[in-house]
Design a protein around this motif. Structure first.
Motif, PDB file in Angstrom:
ATOM      1  N   SER A   1       0.809  -1.217   0.000  1.00 29.41           N
ATOM      2  CA  SER A   1       0.000   0.000   0.000  1.00 29.41           C
ATOM      3  C   SER A   1       0.837   1.260   0.000  1.00 29.41           C
ATOM      4  CB  SER A   1      -0.905   0.008   1.237  1.00 29.41           C
ATOM      5  OG  SER A   1      -0.107   0.070   2.411  1.00 29.41           O
ATOM      6  N   GLY A   2       2.129   1.093   0.307  1.00 32.08           N
ATOM      7  CA  GLY A   2       3.018   2.245   0.391  1.00 32.08           C
ATOM      8  C   GLY A   2       2.970   2.962   1.717  1.00 32.08           C
ATOM      9  N   GLY A   3       2.164   2.463   2.645  1.00 27.94           N
ATOM     10  CA  GLY A   3       1.968   3.169   3.901  1.00 27.94           C
ATOM     11  C   GLY A   3       3.018   2.927   4.957  1.00 27.94           C
ATOM     12  N   MET A   4       3.888   1.959   4.735  1.00 23.13           N
ATOM     13  CA  MET A   4       4.890   1.663   5.760  1.00 23.13           C
ATOM     14  C   MET A   4       6.195   1.266   5.101  1.00 23.13           C
ATOM     15  SD  MET A   4       4.625  -0.940   9.004  1.00 23.13           S
ATOM     16  CE  MET A   4       3.302   0.055   9.712  1.00 23.13           C
ATOM     17  N   THR A   5       7.289   1.764   5.650  1.00 24.74           N
ATOM     18  CA  THR A   5       8.615   1.451   5.140  1.00 24.74           C
ATOM     19  C   THR A   5       9.517   0.988   6.272  1.00 24.74           C
ATOM     20  OG1 THR A   5       9.219   3.783   5.383  1.00 24.74           O
ATOM     21  CG2 THR A   5       8.541   3.063   3.191  1.00 24.74           C
ATOM     22  N   ASN A   6      10.594   0.356   5.904  1.00 23.84           N
ATOM     23  CA  ASN A   6      11.588  -0.104   6.857  1.00 23.84           C
ATOM     24  C   ASN A   6      12.961   0.125   6.228  1.00 23.84           C
ATOM     25  OD1 ASN A   6      12.826  -1.271   9.031  1.00 23.84           O
ATOM     26  ND2 ASN A   6      12.304  -3.374   8.508  1.00 23.84           N
ATOM     27  N   TYR A   7      13.908   0.611   7.025  1.00 22.66           N
ATOM     28  CA  TYR A   7      15.233   0.925   6.510  1.00 22.66           C
ATOM     29  C   TYR A   7      16.309   0.269   7.359  1.00 22.66           C
ATOM     30  CZ  TYR A   7      12.867   4.650   3.951  1.00 22.66           C
ATOM     31  OH  TYR A   7      12.024   5.350   3.121  1.00 22.66           O
ATOM     32  N   ALA A   8      17.394  -0.105   6.715  1.00 18.99           N
ATOM     33  CA  ALA A   8      18.563  -0.552   7.454  1.00 18.99           C
ATOM     34  C   ALA A   8      19.145   0.639   8.221  1.00 18.99           C
ATOM     35  CB  ALA A   8      19.608  -1.104   6.494  1.00 18.99           C
ATOM     36  N   ASP A   9      19.722   0.365   9.366  1.00 14.06           N
ATOM     37  CA  ASP A   9      20.288   1.443  10.176  1.00 14.06           C
ATOM     38  C   ASP A   9      21.344   2.231   9.405  1.00 14.06           C
ATOM     39  OD1 ASP A   9      20.228  -0.395  13.340  1.00 14.06           O
ATOM     40  OD2 ASP A   9      18.688   0.778  12.304  1.00 14.06           O
TER      41      ASP A   9
ATOM     42  N   LYS B   1      19.393   4.895   7.235  1.00 15.78           N
ATOM     43  CA  LYS B   1      18.346   5.747   7.819  1.00 15.78           C
ATOM     44  C   LYS B   1      18.769   7.204   7.818  1.00 15.78           C
ATOM     45  CE  LYS B   1      15.954   2.516  10.897  1.00 15.78           C
ATOM     46  NZ  LYS B   1      15.729   2.094  12.295  1.00 15.78           N
ATOM     47  N   GLY B   2      17.848   8.045   7.387  1.00 18.99           N
ATOM     48  CA  GLY B   2      18.130   9.471   7.327  1.00 18.99           C
ATOM     49  C   GLY B   2      18.792   9.906   6.043  1.00 18.99           C
ATOM     50  N   ARG B   3      19.284   8.956   5.255  1.00 20.24           N
ATOM     51  CA  ARG B   3      19.940   9.289   3.979  1.00 20.24           C
ATOM     52  C   ARG B   3      19.151   8.781   2.781  1.00 20.24           C
ATOM     53  NH1 ARG B   3      24.738   7.154   2.702  1.00 20.24           N
ATOM     54  NH2 ARG B   3      24.427   5.227   3.913  1.00 20.24           N
ATOM     55  N   PHE B   4      18.537   7.614   2.912  1.00 17.91           N
ATOM     56  CA  PHE B   4      17.777   6.998   1.822  1.00 17.91           C
ATOM     57  C   PHE B   4      16.284   7.116   2.108  1.00 17.91           C
ATOM     58  CE2 PHE B   4      21.158   3.679   0.305  1.00 17.91           C
ATOM     59  CZ  PHE B   4      22.103   4.701   0.233  1.00 17.91           C
ATOM     60  N   SER B   5      15.521   7.209   1.028  1.00 13.45           N
ATOM     61  CA  SER B   5      14.066   7.272   1.154  1.00 13.45           C
ATOM     62  C   SER B   5      13.441   6.441   0.047  1.00 13.45           C
ATOM     63  CB  SER B   5      13.592   8.714   1.058  1.00 13.45           C
ATOM     64  OG  SER B   5      12.186   8.782   1.126  1.00 13.45           O
ATOM     65  N   MET B   6      12.527   5.572   0.436  1.00 14.04           N
ATOM     66  CA  MET B   6      11.885   4.674  -0.522  1.00 14.04           C
ATOM     67  C   MET B   6      10.435   5.072  -0.702  1.00 14.04           C
ATOM     68  SD  MET B   6      11.859   0.537  -0.371  1.00 14.04           S
ATOM     69  CE  MET B   6      11.237  -0.439  -1.732  1.00 14.04           C
ATOM     70  N   SER B   7       9.967   4.995  -1.940  1.00 13.91           N
ATOM     71  CA  SER B   7       8.570   5.308  -2.233  1.00 13.91           C
ATOM     72  C   SER B   7       8.097   4.414  -3.369  1.00 13.91           C
ATOM     73  CB  SER B   7       8.416   6.785  -2.602  1.00 13.91           C
ATOM     74  OG  SER B   7       9.178   7.090  -3.758  1.00 13.91           O
ATOM     75  N   ARG B   8       6.798   4.411  -3.589  1.00 12.12           N
ATOM     76  CA  ARG B   8       6.246   3.625  -4.692  1.00 12.12           C
ATOM     77  C   ARG B   8       5.057   4.343  -5.288  1.00 12.12           C
ATOM     78  NH1 ARG B   8       4.854  -2.105  -2.532  1.00 12.12           N
ATOM     79  NH2 ARG B   8       3.907  -2.410  -4.581  1.00 12.12           N
ATOM     80  N   ASP B   9       4.830   4.068  -6.563  1.00 13.67           N
ATOM     81  CA  ASP B   9       3.673   4.585  -7.289  1.00 13.67           C
ATOM     82  C   ASP B   9       2.975   3.375  -7.892  1.00 13.67           C
ATOM     83  OD1 ASP B   9       1.856   5.673  -9.066  1.00 13.67           O
ATOM     84  OD2 ASP B   9       3.169   7.304  -9.667  1.00 13.67           O
ATOM     85  N   ASN B  10       1.922   2.918  -7.249  1.00 15.29           N
ATOM     86  CA  ASN B  10       1.249   1.703  -7.708  1.00 15.29           C
ATOM     87  C   ASN B  10       0.537   1.908  -9.041  1.00 15.29           C
ATOM     88  OD1 ASN B  10       2.135   0.109  -5.591  1.00 15.29           O
ATOM     89  ND2 ASN B  10       0.336   0.510  -4.331  1.00 15.29           N
ATOM     90  N   ASP B  11       0.179   3.124  -9.361  1.00 10.54           N
ATOM     91  CA  ASP B  11      -0.455   3.379 -10.661  1.00 10.54           C
ATOM     92  C   ASP B  11       0.546   3.188 -11.800  1.00 10.54           C
ATOM     93  OD1 ASP B  11      -2.505   6.088  -9.369  1.00 10.54           O
ATOM     94  OD2 ASP B  11      -2.895   3.933  -9.514  1.00 10.54           O
ATOM     95  N   LYS B  12       1.822   3.394 -11.503  1.00 11.66           N
ATOM     96  CA  LYS B  12       2.875   3.239 -12.512  1.00 11.66           C
ATOM     97  C   LYS B  12       3.659   1.945 -12.347  1.00 11.66           C
ATOM     98  CE  LYS B  12       3.589   8.217 -13.179  1.00 11.66           C
ATOM     99  NZ  LYS B  12       4.579   9.334 -13.131  1.00 11.66           N
ATOM    100  N   ASN B  13       3.265   1.133 -11.386  1.00 12.36           N
ATOM    101  CA  ASN B  13       4.004  -0.108 -11.105  1.00 12.36           C
ATOM    102  C   ASN B  13       5.494   0.180 -10.915  1.00 12.36           C
ATOM    103  OD1 ASN B  13       1.613  -1.516 -11.402  1.00 12.36           O
ATOM    104  ND2 ASN B  13       2.472  -3.047 -12.789  1.00 12.36           N
ATOM    105  N   ALA B  14       5.787   1.152 -10.092  1.00 17.07           N
ATOM    106  CA  ALA B  14       7.178   1.572  -9.924  1.00 17.07           C
ATOM    107  C   ALA B  14       7.505   1.818  -8.461  1.00 17.07           C
ATOM    108  CB  ALA B  14       7.460   2.823 -10.734  1.00 17.07           C
ATOM    109  N   VAL B  15       8.752   1.585  -8.146  1.00 15.10           N
ATOM    110  CA  VAL B  15       9.291   1.840  -6.815  1.00 15.10           C
ATOM    111  C   VAL B  15      10.575   2.643  -6.979  1.00 15.10           C
ATOM    112  CG1 VAL B  15      10.298   0.770  -4.771  1.00 15.10           C
ATOM    113  CG2 VAL B  15       8.299  -0.243  -5.826  1.00 15.10           C
ATOM    114  N   TYR B  16      10.834   3.524  -6.019  1.00 15.25           N
ATOM    115  CA  TYR B  16      11.988   4.402  -6.122  1.00 15.25           C
ATOM    116  C   TYR B  16      12.807   4.346  -4.840  1.00 15.25           C
ATOM    117  CZ  TYR B  16       8.789   6.107  -9.649  1.00 15.25           C
ATOM    118  OH  TYR B  16       7.911   6.176 -10.695  1.00 15.25           O
TER     119      TYR B  16
END
Length: 124
Positions: free
Chosen positions: A54-62, A65-80
């Motif tokens: 759903s894109g509502g929750m993320t998890n990052y390696a320590d 954290k604070g440097r990388f950001s993950m997101s997704r666009d399900n309408d475009k079938n893409a993750v960034y």
């Protein structure tokens, strides 16, 4: 089933930024948790980040954290994966992976589908 293709890797100086993309095929993309992993020469594949379908929750390696950001666009079938303040230790082949799950696993063994990877090189 889903097929994944990563892009956006390259050579960047320390302190710089890159944005990785992961394009996915399939009509049920939103059912998949997507993870980013990386593997440096001579090292095991390690977890970087993951995002729920759903894109509502993320998890990052320590380490990111604070440097990388993950997101997704399900309408475009893409993750960034937006990577800022890059360090030489971030140099690796980066892979996106997918698994039909509501969890956000951090083990590469939990993911069934993988892309071919994209090289990220950070120079000092």
């Amino acid at each position: 089933q889903v097929q994944l293709v990563e892009s956006g890797g390259g050579l960047v100086q320390a302190g710089g930024s890159l944005r990785l993309s992961c394009a996915a095929s399939g009509r049920t993309f939103r059912r998949y948790v997507i993870g980013w992993f990386r593997q440096a020469p001579g090292k095991e594949r390690e977890f970087v980040a993951a995002i729920r379908g759903s894109g509502g929750m993320t998890n990052y390696a320590d380490s990111v954290k604070g440097r990388f950001s993950m997101s997704r666009d399900n309408d475009k079938n893409a993750v960034y994966l937006q990577m800022n303040s890059l360090k030489p230790d971030d140099t690796a082949v980066y892979y996106c992976a997918a698994e039909p799950s509501v969890l956000i696993p951090t083990s590469p063994n939990a993911y069934s589908y993988w892309g071919q990877g994209t090289q990220v090189t950070v120079s000092s």
